[in-house]
Enzyme design. Structure first.
Site, PDB file in Angstrom:
ATOM      1  N   HIS A  45     -81.482  16.030 138.156  1.00 18.00           N
ATOM      2  CA  HIS A  45     -81.359  15.382 136.840  1.00 18.00           C
ATOM      3  C   HIS A  45     -80.146  14.454 136.808  1.00 18.00           C
ATOM      4  CE1 HIS A  45     -81.801  15.335 132.344  1.00 18.00           C
ATOM      5  NE2 HIS A  45     -80.485  15.125 132.406  1.00 18.00           N
ATOM      6  N   GLU A  46     -78.988  14.999 137.166  1.00 15.70           N
ATOM      7  CA  GLU A  46     -77.762  14.191 137.148  1.00 15.70           C
ATOM      8  C   GLU A  46     -77.839  13.086 138.207  1.00 15.70           C
ATOM      9  OE1 GLU A  46     -76.027  14.530 134.618  1.00 15.70           O
ATOM     10  OE2 GLU A  46     -76.698  16.513 133.984  1.00 15.70           O
ATOM     11  N   HIS A  77     -79.427  10.128 136.667  1.00 18.77           N
ATOM     12  CA  HIS A  77     -78.443   9.333 135.909  1.00 18.77           C
ATOM     13  C   HIS A  77     -77.597   8.483 136.861  1.00 18.77           C
ATOM     14  CE1 HIS A  77     -78.960  10.878 131.863  1.00 18.77           C
ATOM     15  NE2 HIS A  77     -78.766  12.142 132.217  1.00 18.77           N
TER      16      HIS A  77
END
Lengths: 498, 498
Positions: free
Chosen positions: B263-264, B267
């Site tokens: 997820h990160e 980003h």
């Protein structure tokens, strides 16, 4: 305006300087420990900008007005001393024209990267033109700043205020004579330690665990600091409650990490134990490079290379060490970690020959600044002096004149601090011995007593006292190299049996 | 003055803002990953000072003069867009009186620490008075900033410019109806995954090694970033070549670290792949919270919770996983990592119920800002809505209204970004599927193609395009929740066999 109001404004102004300093310190720490390499280019711009801001604050009209309004007027000792420190910085920075300051900063950063390349290729000629410019700037700055006896004193003052060439020219020859005599006795001794017994594989995790345990025992506060890994170990204070240490692990030689960590831990203990009342002023840091070095050397050598230290910690050491170390006796181990042997690289030198390395650098840089010698002659002169002082001649620039970053960073006048640190440490050690049974305390591992003594006499003052004032207040005499000589004579006569 | 000269001055001015931003980002990263806790108090002062400097730069007369001189005049597209972004920021900040801005900042930081305590004690009443003040400030600010239809739109604009309550009130009810219908089918299904097969001890080192390997395969550039451990995972851009990721390891549930890192990483890929021509301008970051979340969710769910992803990576996973995982088949594993189950905590929610959590928050905060409900009623209303939307009722404030930091940080209008991110991601995914055989690409692990597509259509633009412009340019239609619905329907009908 009320004096109290001006004081408050001045303190708020100092907080601004402090904010830039903390940001910059964190950026340096991060670059050396963690930062991804591609980000470094933009980071350099950010560092340049924040440094510029710092510089503006220290040379501003607003700063000048605080100095004029508060100097000799305030009855608050911390503010008074802060004003003095700010005034020195103000005078120093304002004497250099802005365009010269900028050009010098750019030259410095360029020269540092050229130095890396030159060292890599072991080719002094790459660095020579940059070094020539750096020397020229430093001569100019020294003239701007002024001096009484010798131009080099103006540079020395940046790192060790109060110490002059006159002092150094008194103590260094005396120290050199004694160290050389000692070195000759050691060379002739039939007893010779065998350091090869220390060179066994020792995994990084265990070296780290042992280093952490020793730092903890020294009284380093891990809630106000941390230990990380870097190529070049250092200690850095971000703020009085955040003082970080780094070390380097060599899996074939545990001494690098263990003594390196203790050395940096000594620096860190100094910064962690400055009186918290000085926080957010320019006084909340070590008073000079030399006093700082005296603290790191005190822990590294006077404590951790002491026989009693290992009497106490040998079992602990073995509990982390691999099989190859388990059969060693203390009688083999202790001499091995204290072997004296002339070597090319300063940072690998033993306690005895270390100061000789420094004297070579001192003599060369003093002569460079006074114009007696030229940059182009450095490699030859360096090697000649190595041969004269240590009896060995470097076979390349890499193991000779190119080994240290200092000159390519423009830091002329810095090197003497290292030898001063040794002499200060020995002089402190002598005084401490009058008051406490240091050897016994070290043997018992009761470091709290040592830490408390150093805090009470040295650490807590931060920059409230100048280096020589601290030395004289603690030891009741001026700098005296004979304490280092007698400490080394005592230590090595036992190890080398003379 | 020549326009080119003004442009250059403006770019230099932006560099200053950028320097403060990088320093602040590093400080936040450090505080959350590495900083010793005792140093945090002074660090907070430093952060306050640097934030103040940033704020001054964005609201200065100098900034205003650049805006006035360059807006609509420059023919440089990057400068033109930078001027627009700076003008928005200038207007936004200058509309709030200085004393209110300062009081609000102090209230924010106080409320955040009260929130921690309140959550710890599961007692909303501790936070209530602070939240009341925060809501009052946000209402005031919304009035200063202005809006067309609904006061809440002014707050929403900060995080997702272009999206209004009108949009949300169109898409959320439709989405809710469909999600609820899906949820009912899932509840009634006789096929139910067994996630307990995933809950075996899995040591941190191996979770880390696997996470690093996946990040590498996603195309995350480790020379321009790094992975660290934190309590609350995040991604942060210090500069375009230094974008860091953090994750959290739960040794009893590898999903936390693995899906969290991915997820990160999503980003971070966004920030790493912004056109480098935008560096040192305010455009060198993601265009909105919603588009940012679409990228993290794309990688976490549309890629890493895809069946083909595990067909490809199951052997790799097993090579890092302990014995308890070795007998698992993909037919057991894939449904287990995709279990749908209403739960109390938003950040632990599955892909289907997640948006329902967001709708609850959206409805509550919109009603708070418009004055339809009061802060004191939040716990009850929260629990009522949980029961209505998800069929479960929190038994404490901790697992209810106190779980998120956003409101206590004053971030009203932020929550919708998360659900928007889901819908954007699904809409992008739909478009990508028209152009490429995504499932096959994921199965082959050829992430370079996916990364290149996202870079070309989304990442490279940074803030050059507004969020809805990106959405429409890529997908050729406005926000349409049906893509998320059909993606989820397709996925879960296979897993739950309906």
């Amino acid at each position: 305006m009320e004096i109290k109001q001006i004081e408050q404004q001045f303190l708020d102004y100092l907080k601004q300087q402090n904010a830039y300093e903390e940001a910059l310190s964190l950026m340096y720490w991060d670059l050396r420990t963690k930062a991804p390499k591609k980000g470094a280019e933009q980071r350099a711009e950010v560092i340049g900008f924040l440094s510029q801001k710092m510089h503006e604050l220290s040379t501003s009209d607003e700063m000048k007005s605080y100095i004029d309004q508060l100097k000799g007027v305030t009855d608050n000792a911390i503010i008074q001393k802060s004003v003095e420190v700010c005034e020195e910085e103000y005078e120093k920075n304002n004497k250099i024209p802005n365009d010269e300051f900028k050009a010098y900063k750019m030259l410095q950063s360029k020269a540092e990267s050229i130095w890396e390349e030159a060292r890599e290729q072991s080719d002094f000629s790459l660095l020579q033109p940059y070094l020539e410019k750096l020397v020229a700037y430093n001569k100019k700055f020294a003239t701007y700043w002024g001096y009484e006896d010798h131009i080099y004193d103006a540079l020395l003052h940046q790192y060790e205020p109060g110490v002059t060439t006159k002092t150094l020219d008194r103590v260094f020859p005396e120290l050199r004579k004694e160290l050389t005599a000692l070195l000759n006795k050691i060379k002739k001794s039939t007893v010779q330690p065998d350091p090869s017994i220390l060179q066994h594989a020792f995994n990084k995790e265990n070296q780290q665990a042992f280093s952490l345990e020793i730092l903890e025992r020294m009284g380093y506060d891990f809630e106000a600091g941390r230990l990380d890994e870097t190529v070049h170990p250092f200690a850095i204070s971000l703020n009085p409650n955040d003082v970080r240490v780094t070390t380097r692990y060599d899996e074939d030689d545990f001494r690098m990490a263990v003594f390196g960590t203790i050395h940096e831990g000594g620096h860190a203990l100094y910064e962690q134990n400055i009186d918290k009342k000085l926080a957010l002023t320019p006084l909340a840091t070590g008073t000079s490079m030399g006093i700082h070095e005296s603290q790191s050397l005190f822990w590294e050598n006077f404590v951790a290379r002491n026989e009693g230290f290992w009497t106490n910690h040998f079992d602990l050491f073995k509990s982390y060490a691999p099989a190859a170390f388990q059969h060693l006796t203390l009688d083999e181990f202790y001499p091995a970690i204290n072997e004296v042997k002339p070597s090319f690289i300063r940072i690998e030198a033993d306690e005895l020959t270390y100061s000789l390395h420094i004297m070579i650098r001192y003599e060369l840089e003093k002569a460079l600044i006074s114009g007696e010698i030229e940059v182009k002659d450095l490699p030859r002169l360096w090697n000649d002096k190595m041969e004269e002082y240590l009896g060995i001649r470097p076979s390349s620039d890499k193991e000779g004149v190119l080994q240290d970053i200092h000159w390519s960073a423009g830091n002329f006048g810095y090197f003497p601090s290292y030898a001063l640190g040794y002499m200060y440490a020995a002089q402190f050690h002598h005084t401490l011995k009058q008051e406490l049974d240091v050897d016994q305390i070290i043997k018992k591992g009761d470091f709290e007593q040592i830490k408390a003594w150093l805090t009470k006499h040295i650490h807590k003052y931060g920059k409230m006292k100048k280096p020589l004032a601290i030395l004289e207040d603690v030891t009741h005499e001026p700098l005296n190299p004979s304490y280092l000589v007698s400490y080394l004579t005592d230590k090595y006569s036992r190890i080398y049996n003379f």
